[in-house]
Design a protein around this motif. Sequence first.
Motif, PDB file in Angstrom:
ATOM      1  N   ALA A  55      12.300  -9.973  -0.997  1.00 17.60           N
ATOM      2  CA  ALA A  55      13.057  -8.781  -1.408  1.00 17.60           C
ATOM      3  C   ALA A  55      12.278  -7.842  -2.418  1.00 17.60           C
ATOM      4  N   ILE A  56      12.273  -6.518  -2.842  1.00 20.58           N
ATOM      5  CA  ILE A  56      11.735  -5.868  -3.461  1.00 20.58           C
ATOM      6  C   ILE A  56      12.685  -5.268  -4.641  1.00 20.58           C
ATOM      7  N   GLU A  57      12.452  -5.690  -5.732  1.00 19.38           N
ATOM      8  CA  GLU A  57      13.302  -4.972  -6.970  1.00 19.38           C
ATOM      9  C   GLU A  57      12.505  -3.921  -7.372  1.00 19.38           C
ATOM     10  N   ALA A  58      13.179  -2.581  -7.808  1.00 19.32           N
ATOM     11  CA  ALA A  58      12.628  -1.317  -8.175  1.00 19.32           C
ATOM     12  C   ALA A  58      11.851  -1.458  -9.762  1.00 19.32           C
ATOM     13  N   LEU A  59      10.984  -0.844 -10.022  1.00 22.43           N
ATOM     14  CA  LEU A  59      10.523  -0.414 -11.198  1.00 22.43           C
ATOM     15  C   LEU A  59      10.457   1.101 -11.451  1.00 22.43           C
ATOM     16  N   ALA A  60      11.295   1.347 -12.805  1.00 25.89           N
ATOM     17  CA  ALA A  60      11.159   2.828 -13.051  1.00 25.89           C
ATOM     18  C   ALA A  60       9.768   3.259 -13.732  1.00 25.89           C
ATOM     19  N   ASP A  61       9.486   4.493 -13.717  1.00 22.62           N
ATOM     20  CA  ASP A  61       8.350   5.006 -14.213  1.00 22.62           C
ATOM     21  C   ASP A  61       7.143   4.429 -13.921  1.00 22.62           C
ATOM     22  N   VAL A  62       6.725   4.182 -12.617  1.00 25.23           N
ATOM     23  CA  VAL A  62       5.677   3.745 -12.111  1.00 25.23           C
ATOM     24  C   VAL A  62       5.009   4.768 -11.035  1.00 25.23           C
ATOM     25  N   PRO A  63       3.519   4.602 -10.736  1.00 26.96           N
ATOM     26  CA  PRO A  63       3.128   5.526  -9.925  1.00 26.96           C
ATOM     27  C   PRO A  63       3.872   5.106  -8.538  1.00 26.96           C
ATOM     28  N   PRO A  64       3.987   6.073  -7.349  1.00 28.52           N
ATOM     29  CA  PRO A  64       4.558   5.813  -5.965  1.00 28.52           C
ATOM     30  C   PRO A  64       3.958   4.693  -5.333  1.00 28.52           C
ATOM     31  N   VAL A  66       3.171   1.850  -6.292  1.00 33.51           N
ATOM     32  CA  VAL A  66       3.691   0.637  -6.925  1.00 33.51           C
ATOM     33  C   VAL A  66       5.190   0.475  -6.509  1.00 33.51           C
ATOM     34  N   ARG A  67       5.417  -0.315  -5.353  1.00 34.98           N
ATOM     35  CA  ARG A  67       6.784  -0.237  -4.796  1.00 34.98           C
ATOM     36  C   ARG A  67       7.719  -1.053  -5.704  1.00 34.98           C
ATOM     37  N   GLY A  68       7.500  -1.609  -6.572  1.00 32.00           N
ATOM     38  CA  GLY A  68       8.245  -2.355  -7.448  1.00 32.00           C
ATOM     39  C   GLY A  68       7.776  -3.870  -7.579  1.00 32.00           C
ATOM     40  N   TYR A  69       8.694  -4.793  -7.724  1.00 36.28           N
ATOM     41  CA  TYR A  69       8.098  -6.234  -8.058  1.00 36.28           C
ATOM     42  C   TYR A  69       8.897  -7.254  -7.069  1.00 36.28           C
ATOM     43  N   ASP A  81       1.453  -0.770  -2.688  1.00 32.78           N
ATOM     44  CA  ASP A  81       1.388  -0.315  -1.465  1.00 32.78           C
ATOM     45  C   ASP A  81      -0.273  -0.036  -1.130  1.00 32.78           C
ATOM     46  N   ILE A  82      -0.928  -0.810  -0.520  1.00 37.26           N
ATOM     47  CA  ILE A  82      -2.518  -0.182  -0.269  1.00 37.26           C
ATOM     48  C   ILE A  82      -2.730   0.870   0.404  1.00 37.26           C
ATOM     49  N   GLY A  83      -1.632   1.003   1.323  1.00 36.72           N
ATOM     50  CA  GLY A  83      -1.845   2.254   2.098  1.00 36.72           C
ATOM     51  C   GLY A  83      -1.599   3.392   1.535  1.00 36.72           C
ATOM     52  N   MET A  84      -0.772   3.361   0.456  1.00 31.36           N
ATOM     53  CA  MET A  84      -0.382   4.521  -0.232  1.00 31.36           C
ATOM     54  C   MET A  84      -1.703   4.857  -1.304  1.00 31.36           C
ATOM     55  N   LEU A  85      -2.020   3.829  -1.681  1.00 29.31           N
ATOM     56  CA  LEU A  85      -3.471   4.033  -2.665  1.00 29.31           C
ATOM     57  C   LEU A  85      -4.572   4.461  -1.902  1.00 29.31           C
ATOM     58  N   LEU A  86      -4.526   4.243  -0.541  1.00 26.08           N
ATOM     59  CA  LEU A  86      -5.555   4.759   0.243  1.00 26.08           C
ATOM     60  C   LEU A  86      -5.222   6.255   1.027  1.00 26.08           C
ATOM     61  N   GLU A  88      -2.253   7.069   2.490  1.00 25.36           N
ATOM     62  CA  GLU A  88      -1.260   6.988   3.683  1.00 25.36           C
ATOM     63  C   GLU A  88       0.052   7.196   3.278  1.00 25.36           C
ATOM     64  N   ALA A  89       1.233   7.363   4.069  1.00 31.17           N
ATOM     65  CA  ALA A  89       2.514   7.442   3.761  1.00 31.17           C
ATOM     66  C   ALA A  89       2.981   5.945   3.567  1.00 31.17           C
ATOM     67  N   GLY A  90       4.022   5.812   2.588  1.00 33.15           N
ATOM     68  CA  GLY A  90       4.383   4.447   2.359  1.00 33.15           C
ATOM     69  C   GLY A  90       5.240   4.081   3.528  1.00 33.15           C
ATOM     70  N   ALA A  91       5.379   2.332   3.770  1.00 34.21           N
ATOM     71  CA  ALA A  91       5.720   2.019   4.955  1.00 34.21           C
ATOM     72  C   ALA A  91       6.273   0.598   4.681  1.00 34.21           C
ATOM     73  N   ASP A  92       7.196   0.183   5.459  1.00 37.66           N
ATOM     74  CA  ASP A  92       7.459  -1.672   5.334  1.00 37.66           C
ATOM     75  C   ASP A  92       6.278  -2.191   5.822  1.00 37.66           C
ATOM     76  N   HIS A  93       5.881  -3.486   5.296  1.00 39.68           N
ATOM     77  CA  HIS A  93       4.659  -4.190   5.666  1.00 39.68           C
ATOM     78  C   HIS A  93       4.967  -5.494   5.886  1.00 39.68           C
ATOM     79  N   GLN A  94       4.171  -6.332   6.578  1.00 30.34           N
ATOM     80  CA  GLN A  94       4.528  -7.484   7.254  1.00 30.34           C
ATOM     81  C   GLN A  94       4.037  -8.567   6.170  1.00 30.34           C
ATOM     82  N   ARG A  95       3.020  -8.291   5.193  1.00 30.82           N
ATOM     83  CA  ARG A  95       2.604  -9.472   4.534  1.00 30.82           C
ATOM     84  C   ARG A  95       2.349  -8.950   3.134  1.00 30.82           C
ATOM     85  N   ILE A  96       2.422  -9.919   2.150  1.00 35.05           N
ATOM     86  CA  ILE A  96       1.844  -9.708   0.908  1.00 35.05           C
ATOM     87  C   ILE A  96       0.728 -10.578   0.639  1.00 35.05           C
TER      88      ILE A  96
END
Length: 172
Positions: A55-64, A66-69, A81-86, A88-96
């Motif tokens: 489960a991802i908890e939100a973080l305020a005032d961070v770059p897009p 950074v999906r949370g923690y 979200d490495i895809g966003m860093l590269l 791509e659009a944000g998405a749900d991911h299968q692994r951390i």
Amino acid sequence: MQEAGLRETAGGTAGRESVRDGVLGAARLFLICRTGTRHFAVETCDVIETLRPFAIEALADVPPFVRGYAMIRGKPVALVDIGMLLGEAGADHQRIVTVRAGKNNVGLLVDAVIDLRVFPPDLLSDMPALFGSNEAFEAIATLDEELVVFLKAARVISEDVLAKLEEQAGHT
């Protein structure tokens, strides 16, 4: 060195044909992952473990990107979200993939863990200008006709964002 294809297997990793006899010389061992249509690599000495998403908890005032923690092993770990860093659009991911980023751990959100590969330094190229000046990107290479971006784990997230994580996660 014979190259094996960038392929995914049911178990989540592909064959390790490129790791031979335990001798790397000047070459470095990388974990290859996929996010969306992009492939990236992180040096295995920085990798802690791979996990299913939490489960991802939100973080305020961070770059897009950074999906949370998530709380991993009792500690708050920023999730990138490495895809966003590269680009791509944000998405749900299968692994951390958790990595060491200086004195902190960071979770890289990815779609698949593909392979372990040895890369000699002469196969890595400097980052082209089209990727901008992001310090998280170390080099690029092609592998089986796929572009692979090599990340510097310690530069994926700024100290300012990690400080916000400490501040906000400490108040949950």
